[in-house]
Design an enzyme around this catalytic site. Structure first.
Site, PDB file in Angstrom:
ATOM      1  N   LYS A   1       0.828  -1.163   0.012  1.00  0.00           N
ATOM      2  CA  LYS A   1      -0.013   0.050   0.017  1.00  0.00           C
ATOM      3  C   LYS A   1       0.872   1.305   0.008  1.00  0.00           C
ATOM      4  O   LYS A   1       0.584   2.326  -0.695  1.00  0.00           O
ATOM      5  CB  LYS A   1      -0.861   0.172   1.246  1.00  0.00           C
TER       6      LYS A   1
ATOM      7  N   GLN B   1      -4.247  -1.068   9.735  1.00  0.00           N
ATOM      8  CA  GLN B   1      -4.176  -2.480   9.207  1.00  0.00           C
ATOM      9  C   GLN B   1      -4.855  -3.232  10.079  1.00  0.00           C
ATOM     10  O   GLN B   1      -4.549  -3.472  11.286  1.00  0.00           O
ATOM     11  CB  GLN B   1      -2.731  -2.747   9.008  1.00  0.00           C
TER      12      GLN B   1
ATOM     13  N   ASP C   1     -10.508   3.225   4.213  1.00  0.00           N
ATOM     14  CA  ASP C   1     -11.055   2.023   4.134  1.00  0.00           C
ATOM     15  C   ASP C   1     -12.522   1.804   4.149  1.00  0.00           C
ATOM     16  O   ASP C   1     -13.224   0.871   4.216  1.00  0.00           O
ATOM     17  CB  ASP C   1     -10.461   1.182   5.378  1.00  0.00           C
TER      18      ASP C   1
END
Ligand code: NAP
Length: 289
Positions: free
Chosen positions: A54, A98, A121
């Site tokens: 990422k 994460q 997200d």
């Protein structure tokens, strides 16, 4: 093989190219370079690889990388302080925590510290609520990536029977909402669904995100169906999905491979979300108008 392959790698490359161009235009137009803050807690090897990818993708699209690495033994308070600091930092456009986080931490409470306009997200309660009401907001990357694949291959959705297998907050639920917003007739299946194969067999489009290797085989899928496999499993023979690819490829009209299907789209859509977040933060009135 009768099915045509959905080339997620190629579509993801195209999305990343588009975002790179749009980031350059955004900066040329006086915008500050978008910045993504990834927060990684502990040493889970798979999470380390995901975060590294990422960060690389973000830099190669012309965005800034604000990575924060925290020890596995961090307390809830330590992590919340870091998230609050990133939330207040105007250089940071997007924050990605994460998951999974170590078991002693409350992941939901941590996600709740991320302001909705930086929630790249799409996992906060606010963004989930906006999606449920079909209002603008940041969408979870994997389901957004699946929508882009379906659109690229011109799969008709209005009025289509779509079956989503899996109802997680990360994939299944937002997937169903995005499809509903496009006027599909959506059925959601889960571990308590009776006669799964029969339900799946009705579908024009099947999206499988169950986390069970090889759950859906050729016998379950209608001839000419479109099959999207979100599952990822590391096996001795390499990466595999939730769909028995060899069988399904003999009946379906379109199918995603694993690897090279949905996987590459997730990072591409994260980049798109980070740019959207930066645009919104620069000019909320303009973007929501
Ligand atoms: P998850 O949180 O474990 O959710 C799995 C869902 O599948 C649950 O709703 C569960 O039902 C349902 N399910 C489990 N067994 C089933 C069965 N036998 N029949 C029907 N439904 C069943 O998983 P997730 O986070 O959504 O991820 C799903 C898969 O996608 C995993 O393999 C994951 O690695 C992969 N994934 C890939 C990407 C990507 O970028 N490609 C991104 C995210 C996830 P209940 O609700 O009843 O338990």
């Amino acid at each position: 093989m009768t099915a045509k392959l959905i080339d997620g790698k190629e579509i993801a490359r195209r999305v990343r190219e588009e975002v790179t161009r749009e980031v350059a235009d955004f900066i040329a137009g006086g915008g500050r370079a978008p910045g993504l803050a990834t927060v990684l807690i502990g040493e889970d090897p798979a999470s380390e690889v995901y975060v590294r990818n990422k960060r690389r993708a973000c830099v190669s699209a012309g965005m800034r990388d604000f990575h924060r690495r925290l020890p596995a033994e961090s307390t809830q308070r330590n992590v919340e302080d870091v998230l609050d600091e990133l939330a207040a930092d105007s250089e940071v456009s997007g924050i990605l925590l994460q998951l999974p986080v170590p078991g002693h931490l409350d992941a939901e409470a941590l996600v709740a510290r991320i302001p909705r306009e930086k929630d790249v997200d799409g996992l906060t309660v606010e963004n989930a609520g906006l999606l449920a009401q079909s209002r603008p907001g940041l969408r979870p990357c994997t389901p957004a990536g699946v929508m882009r694949l379906l659109d690229e291959y011109e799969v008709p959705l209005a009025g289509a029977e779509v079956v989503v297998v899996g109802r997680s907050v990360l994939v299944g639920r937002p997937m169903a909402q995005l499809l509903l917003a496009r006027n599909a007739t959506v059925t959601m299946c889960h571990s308590r669904t009776r006669e799964l194969a029969q339900v799946v067999g009705r579908a024009d489009v099947v999206i499988v995100a169950a986390g069970v290797p090889g759950l859906i085989g050729g016998d379950a899928v209608r001839a000419d169906a479109v099959v999207v496999d979100v599952g990822i499993h590391r096996t001795a023979d390499g990466l595999r999905g939730d769909v028995r690819f060899d069988e399904v490829a003999e009946t379906a009209s379109l199918v995603t491979p694993v690897p090279g299907g949905v996987g590459p789209m997730t990072i591409a859509m994260l980049l798109r979300n980070t740019l959207e977040a930066a645009r919104w933060q620069q000019d909320p009135v303009l973007v929501s108008a």
